[in-house]
Design an enzyme around this catalytic site. Structure first.
Site, short mmCIF file in Angstrom:
data_model
loop_
_atom_site.label_atom_id
_atom_site.label_comp_id
_atom_site.label_asym_id
_atom_site.label_seq_id
_atom_site.Cartn_x
_atom_site.Cartn_y
_atom_site.Cartn_z
N CYS A 1 18.38 -20.42 -0.93
CA CYS A 1 17.71 -19.31 -0.25
C CYS A 1 17.99 -19.32 1.25
O CYS A 1 17.31 -20.01 2.01
CB CYS A 1 16.21 -19.37 -0.51
N CYS B 1 15.05 -18.08 3.35
CA CYS B 1 13.97 -19.06 3.56
C CYS B 1 14.40 -20.16 4.52
O CYS B 1 13.62 -20.58 5.37
CB CYS B 1 13.56 -19.74 2.25
N ASP B 2 15.62 -20.65 4.37
CA ASP B 2 16.01 -21.89 5.06
C ASP B 2 17.04 -21.72 6.17
O ASP B 2 17.32 -22.68 6.89
CB ASP B 2 16.58 -22.89 4.02
#
Ligand code: NAP
Length: 327
Positions: A146, A149-150
């Protein structure tokens, strides 16, 4: 939603329609079903929007010439379904799906059992694991599926992206906002991604392509320090020092709970006819977990609408158990 224990004592709440999954197809189905004044419950695992919610910018969903954040689009679809009366319940997992002799369906989740006269299966997909040594070991320490997200963790760093499809190149481009360099390792010499995404990938000076290569090992001590890859033609091994490895090698359907219950194809995707009927009366399927050739938000939304319309007809048919009949 009755808990398993409560179910033993009190008659369960029965919905007209239970929808498994709150991605774009499940939420579109919920909007249509609730507007048709069918009592509707949506079982949402983790996060509304499914894979869409993890997409930084959706550019090919009609109506948004500037693009729209996948998260915001999911939020709006969810609000729209709720506004018409669909109940949306967060669960962690669907444990089983069964049909009783009179044709009703029971969906057991970690939060209890849902009973419904008809069901729409829209459980979606998740990123496929590569199985490469180091992948499991470094989850959360440099291995990710992701970028949204990261990605911000890799500001000023080097990352590798595995794969050559839409996800790999789009997410790689997103990572260039943070990383100094994004190295796309792809097993062929040609990308699978949509042409416009390829053009952007090739035009971005931070994007580098390592062709005809597959990862062999993710390296590091406490966190990811590199990836070892092999050229599939020469079999030569090389090491790329990177701080993060993002893996986009396709998707698997979230259908483990349907194994042996509903027909799945060899890859685990749900088989339906053209009206989205599974082999079981009153059970329909839509979205990315359905065996279909196109995995797009626009297609998922269309399938959700079709599934809800088919369910509506089914609920009025003699085949469907009547409301409130004894199970
Ligand atoms: P995908 O289209 O299946 O692409 C997977 C990529 O990984 C391919 O390039 C494939 O190589 C490679 N690959 C597969 N197995 C591998 C392995 N074991 N080792 C190394 N490489 C491997 O998956 P995706 O990119 O996640 O997309 C999934 C679906 O969602 C697609 O239908 C896609 O169009 C759609 N999607 C659309 C958008 C968008 O519209 N913007 C964004 C994301 C996803 P080969 O090319 O050699 O097969």
């Amino acid at each position: 939603m009755a808990s398993s224990d409560a179910h033993e004592q009190a008659p369960p709440t029965e919905y007209d329609v239970a929808i498994v999954g709150a991605g774009p197809s499940g939420l579109a189905a919920a909007i249509y079903s609730a507007r048709g004044r069918r009592s509707t419950i949506v079982l949402e695992r983790n996060l509304a929007g499914g894979q869409m919610a993890l997409t930084y910018l959706v550019e090919n969903y009609p109506g948004f010439p500037e693009g729209v954040s996948g998260f915001d689009l999911a939020d709006k679809m969810k609000a729209q379904a709720a506004q018409f009366g669909a109940e949306i319940h967060e669960i962690t997992a669907v444990e089983s799906f069964t049909t009783t002799a009179d044709g009703r369906h029971a969906i057991t989740t970690d939060q209890g059992v849902v009973h419904a006269r008809a069901a729409i299966l829209a459980p979606g997909v998740e990123a496929r694991r590569s199985g490469v040594p180091g992948e499991a070991e470094f989850i959360g320490r440099g291995v990710s599926w992701c970028a949204t997200c990261d990605g911000a963790l890799y500001r000023g760093k080097q990352v590798a992206v595995i794969g050559g499809g839409d996800s790999a190149v789009e997410e790689g481009l997103f990572l260039t906002k943070f990383a100094d360099a994004v190295h796309v390792i792809h097993r062929r010499r040609e990308l699978r991604a949509e042409k416009i995404i390829q053009e952007r990938g090739f035009a971005n000076p931070k994007m580098h392509f390592i062709w005809d290569s597959v990862p062999k090992r993710i390296l590091g001590k406490d966190v990811v320090e590199g990836v070892e890859y092999a050229n599939v033609k020469t079999h030569k091994l090389a090491t790329l020092p990177v701080n993060g490895v993002f893996i986009y090698i396709g998707q698997t359907a979230n259908t483990a709970f349907l194994k042996g219950v509903i027909e799945l194809n060899e890859q685990g995707f749900i088989v339906t006819d053209e009206l989205l009927r599974t082999g079981r009366a009153g059970v329909f399927a839509c979205g990315d977990a359905r065996a279909n050739p196109i995995k797009q938000i626009a297609a998922a939304v269309g399938e959700g609408a079709l599934a809800a319309v088919q369910v509506d007809k089914y609920l009025d048919s003699p085949e469907c158990p009547p409301t409130g009949a004894k199970t």
